[in-house]
Scaffold this motif. Structure first.
Motif, mmCIF file in Angstrom:
data_model
loop_
_atom_site.group_PDB
_atom_site.id
_atom_site.type_symbol
_atom_site.label_atom_id
_atom_site.label_comp_id
_atom_site.label_asym_id
_atom_site.label_seq_id
_atom_site.Cartn_x
_atom_site.Cartn_y
_atom_site.Cartn_z
ATOM 1 N N SER A 53 0.826 -1.210 0.000
ATOM 2 C CA SER A 53 0.000 0.000 0.000
ATOM 3 C C SER A 53 0.857 1.255 0.000
ATOM 4 N N ILE A 94 -5.981 2.659 0.165
ATOM 5 C CA ILE A 94 -5.523 1.833 -0.957
ATOM 6 C C ILE A 94 -6.232 0.482 -0.906
ATOM 7 N N CYS A 117 1.902 3.513 6.458
ATOM 8 C CA CYS A 117 0.670 2.744 6.569
ATOM 9 C C CYS A 117 0.123 2.864 7.989
#
Length: 739
Positions: free
Chosen positions: A350, A364, A382
């Motif tokens: 991601s 994402i 993330c």
């Protein structure tokens, strides 16, 4: 007369007190001399400060960056590089512009960096300086006694014979569904839902559409096309009879005839985002196949031989957001010890997608062949509690599409996805006809060419109706997918990772994923909903925490359905070693011997409830599955933590990537379903593909190549010399996130 006076020596001799031990000491204890009072200040000024310094150093051990070898080497290399750069400029009289020099250095760095993104179906590989990666099927064909279609029953596995043209056999088909009652029930429900959706959108619906499709398909016969008249005939891999090779890799492996002599069997080292433990009986063979696929991909696609990598090339490895540490450690060991890369850095999928799209904040959604991941990214990191890993993808859509066509009497009824040419045909049909745009749903005539090795091409015509939309709608109703085989062989070759200090499982897990597991366990009353999937493919309870107030994540316990004996006094409330009051019953003791009144040491008290290992084993028995729209809401809920502003930002920047996202109309349908949720009806929901018309299949690789060329990523490079000393422990210092 007084006695004569005797000398001291004579007295000692007569009384037996004379020394006879040759001046040997009576003990071995060291004799501490008295401190010279005149020089006492010397001890205070020299010895005591040294002792205090030693104590302070012990208290601050490994608490400062300059005490860690990794950071120390990094600073030393930075200083050396700066000195060398200044020296080169002074010697060469370089007057190059700073921007041009930076571009030149970036290009030189990218030409020596290999970006590796392994997946369940394809391997994306290429140099960081390349515009697009090369795609290699992540498969290897090895010599075997039987091909894969000869090992087990055909797939999809029919539960009764195909129905004919008369009414009696059609009635039997309704009484005994071809793929079981559960699939038939889900198919009817999704077909009814699609009709209702089309009515709401003022679409025209023919009342007898299904009957027209089945009647046409039952009457259709194949048309034979000679090989010399087929302009798109397939070039199959020719296997030499005298000295057949031990293996084939990639596209060559998929083009080997199923009835070749000798037989070859296809092996996929990565399945559902995990290492394939089902089709292998040895971990070494599994890792060896991954090494061979990487080596052949570099040699055939990049023109880089394995012997040229040592000390010259670096690698960027792309891993899932919710990874397993065993997988990361084994891949790192492979790149360093087998390929001898100079340095390696690791990036999550991601985060790489956000790099490739240029988004600083987004949700994402990566839909792969057999795995779908959802993660929120904020400011280049993330959000750890928002990561979700779902075990379905484009391959499940392919299987469901073929099942739906067979229920509608697909003319090629002998299709078997274990055969290689049938597998390629199914992928071709899916990409050509499936859609999520209800405006194009009608009874339409389609055709395809069946090209099998050693036989003429056959042209089939068939009609289809709503099958082209029901299959990809499985993203929002994953109960229609087959999950019964996805946990086979799990933990049979590779043990989970454990913490070296307390021995607990330390694979990363998020609160969003834990909520999914909790909602996916069987309910206590035996009932289940369509959103839950267990290890046997059965149903489970619905996701009931999706629309709750996300101010605080709920306490999650997959073992909450187990009735455990509890008491008002909690053994874990204190870590003191004091004994319990006399007469207090001890619950959960290791043996009945400790269940008596009186003082009991704390070490004998076993905490009530499941251990972390039991929780991890319970999770391994469940297939993490959830509708895609609910999974996105769950991820955003845990990422925002009740902040309405962040919820709006994430809902307005949802990006779908991956090969499974190429179905037409997916973005529009996902937006519609998210807006249909009561809580988010007033929010601006936007689901967009990657910008600049980038291919969604390669956006993760593209972001990884950008990451590999950034100067700021020097901190995340793992060098071979450091890895030889510290091994995988180095990841705690080199990863951009908490490893």
């Amino acid at each position: 007369m007084p006695p004569a006076k005797k000398s001291g020596r004579a007295l000692l001799r007569e009384e037996g007190l004379e020394r006879t031990d040759n001046n040997l000491k009576s003990h071995t204890w060291p004799i501490v001399q008295m401190i010279n009072q005149k020089n006492y200040y010397t001890f205070v000024l020299t010895v005591l400060p040294l002792v205090q310094l030693l104590n302070e150093s012990c208290r601050e051990y490994l608490k400062r960056e300059d005490q860690v070898m990794v950071y120390r080497q990094q600073q030393e290399e930075s200083v050396k590089a700066a000195l060398q750069q200044a020296k080169d400029k002074s010697m060469d009289g370089d007057t190059m512009d700073v921007d041009e020099e930076g571009e030149k250095e970036e290009e030189m760095l990218g030409s020596k960096v290999i970006v590796i993104h392994p997946g369940s179906q394809n391997l994306r590989i290429g140099l960081a300086s390349d515009a697009l990666p090369r795609s290699v099927p992540m498969v290897i064909a090895r010599r075997s006694d039987k091909a894969e279609f000869e090992v087990g029953p055909p797939y999809p596995n029919r539960k009764k014979a195909d129905a004919g043209e008369n009414g009696e056999e059609e009635e039997e088909q309704e009484e005994e569904p071809m793929f079981g009652p559960e699939f038939s029930h889900q198919l009817r429900e999704m077909s009814t839902e699609l009709k209702q959706r089309m009515r709401n959108n003022k679409r025209r619906i023919l009342p007898n559409s299904k009957d027209l499709v089945i009647s046409y398909n039952n009457r259709t016969a194949a048309e034979v096309v000679k090989e010399h008249n087929d302009p798109n005939r397939v070039e199959w891999t020719e296997v030499p009879q005298d000295s057949p090779p031990e293996y084939y890799v990639g596209k060559e492996a998929l083009r080997i005839p199923d009835i070749s002599k000798p037989r070859y069997r296809l092996l996929w080292p990565i399945r559902h985002g995990w290492l394939n433990e089902k089709d292998y009986n040895n971990k070494r063979k599994l890792l060896a196949d991954i090494s061979v696929i990487l080596e052949e991909g570099m040699r055939t696609e990049l023109g880089i031989a394995k012997r040229d990598i040592r000390g010259t090339y670096s690698a960027v490895l792309v891993i899932p957001d919710l990874y397993e540490k065993v997988y990361v450690n084994e891949m790192l060991e492979l790149l360093f010890k087998d390929f001898f890369f100079e340095q390696v850095c690791i990036i999550q999928e991601s985060l790489a997608a956000s790099f490739g799209a240029g988004f600083s904040q987004a949700c994402i959604v990566d839909i792969g062949a057999q795995k779908t991941s959802v993660c929120c990214v904020e400011e280049g990191m993330c959000v750890v509690e928002s990561r979700l890993n779902l075990k379905y993808g484009g391959a499940d859509v392919t299987n469901t599409f073929i099942k739906a066509l067979l229920v509608s009497q697909f003319p090629y009824r002998d299709i078997n996805l274990w055969r290689r040419y049938d597998y390629l045909l199914a992928e071709e049909l899916k990409l050509k006809y499936y859609t999520l745009n209800d405006a194009v749903i009608s009874v339409q005539v389609c055709d395809f060419h069946l090209r099998a090795p050693g036989s003429d091409t056959k042209k089939y015509s068939f009609k289809c109706y709503d099958e082209v939309m029901i299959a990809p709608m499985g993203y929002f109703n994953p109960k229609i997918f087959d999950h019964s085989y996805k946990l086979e062989g799990r933990r049979s070759l590779l043990e989970r990772s454990y913490d070296i200090y307390d021995g607990k499982p330390d694979d990363p897990i998020s609160t969003a994923q834990l909520t999914l597991y909790q909602a996916s366990r069987p309910s206590s009353n035996g009932n289940a909903s369509v959103n839950e999937v267990g290890a046997d493919g059965g149903a489970a309870t619905p996701v009931n925490s999706l629309l709750l107030t996300p101010a605080k994540a709920p306490t999650l316990n997959p073992f909450s359905h187990i009735n455990l004996e509890t008491t008002a006094a909690t053994p874990r409330s204190s870590i003191a070693g004091s004994p319990a009051p006399e007469g207090t019953p001890i619950f959960g003791a290791s043996t009945p011997a400790f269940n008596f009144g009186g003082p009991v040491p704390f070490s004998h008290v076993v905490p009530i409830g499941p251990t972390p290992l039991e929780l991890a084993e319970e999770r391994d028995k469940q297939v993490p599955v959830c509708p895609l729209d609910q999974a996105i809401v769950e991820s955003i809920t845990h990422a925002s933590k009740g902040d309405e502003k962040k919820i709006k930002e994430y809902l307005g920047s949802i990006m779908i990537v991956g090969g499974g996202s190429q179905v037409a109309g997916l973005n529009h349908l996902l937006e519609e379903r998210l807006r249909g949720m009561k809580r988010y009806s007033d929010f601006n929901v936007m689901v967009a593909p990657p910008p600049r018309e980038l291919d969604p299949q390669v956006i993760v690789w593209k972001g990884s190549s950008v990451f590999g060329k950034l100067k700021s990523t020097n901190d995340s490079w793992i060098r071979a010399a450091e890895y030889d000393i510290l091994g995988s422990r180095l990841l705690a210092y080199r990863c951009l996130w908490l490893y």
